[in-house]
Design an enzyme around this catalytic site. Structure first.
Site, PDB file in Angstrom:
ATOM      1  N   SER A  22       0.687   2.507  -5.998  1.00 54.10           N
ATOM      2  CA  SER A  22      -0.633   3.038  -5.709  1.00 54.10           C
ATOM      3  C   SER A  22      -1.926   2.651  -6.814  1.00 54.10           C
ATOM      4  O   SER A  22      -2.905   2.825  -6.620  1.00 54.10           O
ATOM      5  CB  SER A  22      -0.588   4.287  -5.674  1.00 54.10           C
ATOM      6  OG  SER A  22       0.368   4.973  -4.810  1.00 54.10           O
TER       7      SER A  22
ATOM      8  N   THR B 181      -8.415  -2.333  15.499  1.00 54.40           N
ATOM      9  CA  THR B 181      -8.339  -0.788  15.925  1.00 54.40           C
ATOM     10  C   THR B 181      -7.503   0.174  15.051  1.00 54.40           C
ATOM     11  O   THR B 181      -6.839  -0.091  14.557  1.00 54.40           O
ATOM     12  CB  THR B 181      -7.356  -1.171  17.382  1.00 54.40           C
ATOM     13  OG1 THR B 181      -7.273   0.227  17.933  1.00 54.40           O
ATOM     14  CG2 THR B 181      -6.257  -2.058  17.271  1.00 54.40           C
ATOM     15  N   GLN B 182      -7.963   1.564  15.270  1.00 51.45           N
ATOM     16  CA  GLN B 182      -7.094   2.468  14.789  1.00 51.45           C
ATOM     17  C   GLN B 182      -5.799   2.830  15.486  1.00 51.45           C
ATOM     18  O   GLN B 182      -5.019   3.457  14.684  1.00 51.45           O
ATOM     19  CB  GLN B 182      -8.170   3.607  15.057  1.00 51.45           C
ATOM     20  CG  GLN B 182      -9.338   3.929  14.171  1.00 51.45           C
ATOM     21  CD  GLN B 182     -10.207   5.113  14.377  1.00 51.45           C
ATOM     22  OE1 GLN B 182      -9.552   6.046  14.819  1.00 51.45           O
ATOM     23  NE2 GLN B 182     -11.440   4.940  13.983  1.00 51.45           N
ATOM     24  N   CYS B 183      -5.391   2.030  16.482  1.00 51.94           N
ATOM     25  CA  CYS B 183      -4.414   2.263  17.297  1.00 51.94           C
ATOM     26  C   CYS B 183      -3.126   1.472  16.297  1.00 51.94           C
ATOM     27  O   CYS B 183      -3.486   0.483  15.960  1.00 51.94           O
ATOM     28  CB  CYS B 183      -4.371   1.761  18.513  1.00 51.94           C
ATOM     29  SG  CYS B 183      -5.351   2.792  19.779  1.00 51.94           S
TER      30      CYS B 183
ATOM     31  N   THR C 161       6.782   0.951  -2.132  1.00 52.71           N
ATOM     32  CA  THR C 161       6.187   0.980  -0.741  1.00 52.71           C
ATOM     33  C   THR C 161       4.767   1.252  -0.301  1.00 52.71           C
ATOM     34  O   THR C 161       4.355   0.842   0.697  1.00 52.71           O
ATOM     35  CB  THR C 161       7.190   1.840   0.099  1.00 52.71           C
ATOM     36  OG1 THR C 161       6.991   3.204  -0.360  1.00 52.71           O
ATOM     37  CG2 THR C 161       8.783   1.511  -0.044  1.00 52.71           C
TER      38      THR C 161
ATOM     39  N   THR D 230       9.395   2.902  -6.397  1.00 50.22           N
ATOM     40  CA  THR D 230      10.238   3.939  -6.555  1.00 50.22           C
ATOM     41  C   THR D 230      11.744   3.372  -6.726  1.00 50.22           C
ATOM     42  O   THR D 230      12.556   3.981  -7.439  1.00 50.22           O
ATOM     43  CB  THR D 230      10.413   4.859  -5.208  1.00 50.22           C
ATOM     44  OG1 THR D 230       9.017   5.202  -5.043  1.00 50.22           O
ATOM     45  CG2 THR D 230      11.601   5.695  -5.099  1.00 50.22           C
TER      46      THR D 230
ATOM     47  N   ASP E 110       3.337   1.964 -10.223  1.00 54.93           N
ATOM     48  CA  ASP E 110       3.590   2.543  -9.135  1.00 54.93           C
ATOM     49  C   ASP E 110       2.584   1.855  -8.314  1.00 54.93           C
ATOM     50  O   ASP E 110       1.563   1.776  -8.633  1.00 54.93           O
ATOM     51  CB  ASP E 110       3.167   4.442  -9.127  1.00 54.93           C
ATOM     52  CG  ASP E 110       3.348   5.022  -7.825  1.00 54.93           C
ATOM     53  OD1 ASP E 110       2.634   4.376  -6.854  1.00 54.93           O
ATOM     54  OD2 ASP E 110       3.763   5.934  -7.802  1.00 54.93           O
TER      55      ASP E 110
HETATM   56  N1  ASP Z   1       4.408   5.558  -5.019  1.00 60.16           N
HETATM   57  C1  ASP Z   1       5.507   4.676  -4.968  1.00 60.16           C
HETATM   58  C2  ASP Z   1       4.830   3.176  -4.862  1.00 60.16           C
HETATM   59  O1  ASP Z   1       4.547   2.741  -4.114  1.00 60.16           O
HETATM   60  C3  ASP Z   1       6.221   4.975  -3.519  1.00 60.16           C
HETATM   61  C4  ASP Z   1       7.467   3.923  -3.409  1.00 60.16           C
HETATM   62  O2  ASP Z   1       7.691   3.043  -4.056  1.00 60.16           O
HETATM   63  O3  ASP Z   1       8.287   4.196  -2.260  1.00 60.16           O
HETATM   64  O4  ASP Z   1       5.157   2.608  -5.892  1.00 60.16           O
END
Ligand code: ASP
Length: 344
Positions: free
Chosen positions: A59, A277-279, A89, A13, A57
């Protein structure tokens, strides 16, 4: 040698702009970033940048990118005091974890950062994050860097990369490290938590990277009502070598045969199962409840207080390095790069 930092731009981003046709946020080029933050020239030291051939990105991240990042860092290791990696992120915690395992004898800061709002937006968090990341990458005490490890700088705090999780999709405080204190807090001054920062014994040998990763892993998150066929389907994926098992609380899971039988069969076939753990905070302790003890007896390895992100990356790394399930389990149980707390 003049102080110098290399910024490696991978996308995310921080450098995105709205596509004029769809209106959706898409990665843009790095020049956009420096235009928006002319202040970085005021540092008065050399700041170079390197843009990866494909900006993404995060993802869309694939493990091959981690190898590319290691290569860029090692090729430039002698020339720079520290490295800043601009990264989306969404998967930053995975990349920071992976690099912490892949890079050995790391003796310079590798600081990941990014932002929740693109750097061109008026309320962006990208400028502050970038400026603080550069400052930390260049921070030395005499001849030694203050943070000779892989970190994530986000929203006024620096965390150990392999302890970090993205826990908020909207806040500028997007990351947390629930089981390990921040390495630094950024206010008027940067306060380093020196007790928490890894101390590297001086080594005449330069850092190296271990590039081989085995992505034949899966995450199995248990939930009440999960059918035996779901567990069985995941555990019998062809070629599967390792499973990160996300359990309840302090590492507990159902004790019924519909769950334990496929798990035992998978373990008997040499698949390694790592209990996480999921916690968000706290640790797996498989000898606390009968429901955890059943996993321990079945041969499951404790991930203690590791994050799922670090567990997945550690598993890919350890599976890339070792063939023998006993050795793999030993490595997973060990604290390799500060990713787990081992109470003596
Ligand atoms: N979808 C973006 C990424 O991970 C989100 C970000 O950068 O905040 O590239």
């Amino acid at each position: 040698m003049e102080k110098s930092v290399l910024i490696i731009y991978t996308g995310g981003t921080i450098g995105m702009v709205n596509d004029p046709v769809t209106g959706l946020l898409c990665p843009f080029n790095f020049d956009q970033i420096t235009l928006e933050v002319p202040e970085i020239r005021e540092f008065g030291f050399k700041i170079d940048s390197y843009t990866l051939p494909e900006i993404i990105d995060s993802s869309d991240l694939r493990p091959a990118l981690w190898g590319e990042l290691c290569r860029v860092i090692l090729a430039n290791h002698e020339r720079y005091h520290g490295f800043v990696i601009l990264h989306g992120t969404d998967t930053m915690a995975y990349s920071a974890s992976a690099l912490s395992f892949m890079l050995d004898r790391l003796d310079k800061p590798v600081i990941f950062t990014g932002s929740q709002l693109p750097i061109g937006k008026i309320r962006t968090d990208g400028k502050e994050n970038l400026v603080a990341a550069i400052e930390i990458a260049a921070a030395y005490d005499g001849d030694g860097p203050i943070v000779p490890e892989v970190g994530i700088l986000f929203g006024a705090r620096l965390f150990r990369g392999n302890r970090t999780t993205k826990f908020n999709a909207e806040s500028f405080e997007a990351f947390q490290s629930f089981n390990y204190p921040p390495l630094a807090e950024i206010g008027i001054h940067v306060h380093y938590n020196r007790e928490a920062i890894a101390r590297r014994p001086p080594s005449p040998a330069p850092p190296v990277a271990f590039y081989r990763l085995d992505p034949r892993v899966a995450i199995l998150k248990i939930f009440p009502g999960m059918s035996a066929s779901v567990a069985r389907a995941i555990l019998s994926v062809p070629g599967l070598r390792g499973v990160v098992l996300e359990t309840y609380g302090s590492g507990n899971a159902p004790t019924r045969a519909g769950f334990l039988d496929p798990l035992r069969e998978a373990l008997a076939r040499g698949i390694v199962v790592y209990n996480v753990t999921q916690c968000a905070a706290g640790s797996v302790e498989m000898d606390k409840y009968a429901t955890g003890r059943a996993l321990l007896d079945a041969g499951v390895t404790s991930g203690r207080d590791i994050t799922t992100e670090a567990a997945v990356c550690k598993m890919m790394h350890v599976l890339g390095k070792h063939d023998d399930p006993g050795e793999i389990r030993e490595q997973l149980a060990a604290n390799l790069k500060g990713e787990i707390s081992i109470r003596e």
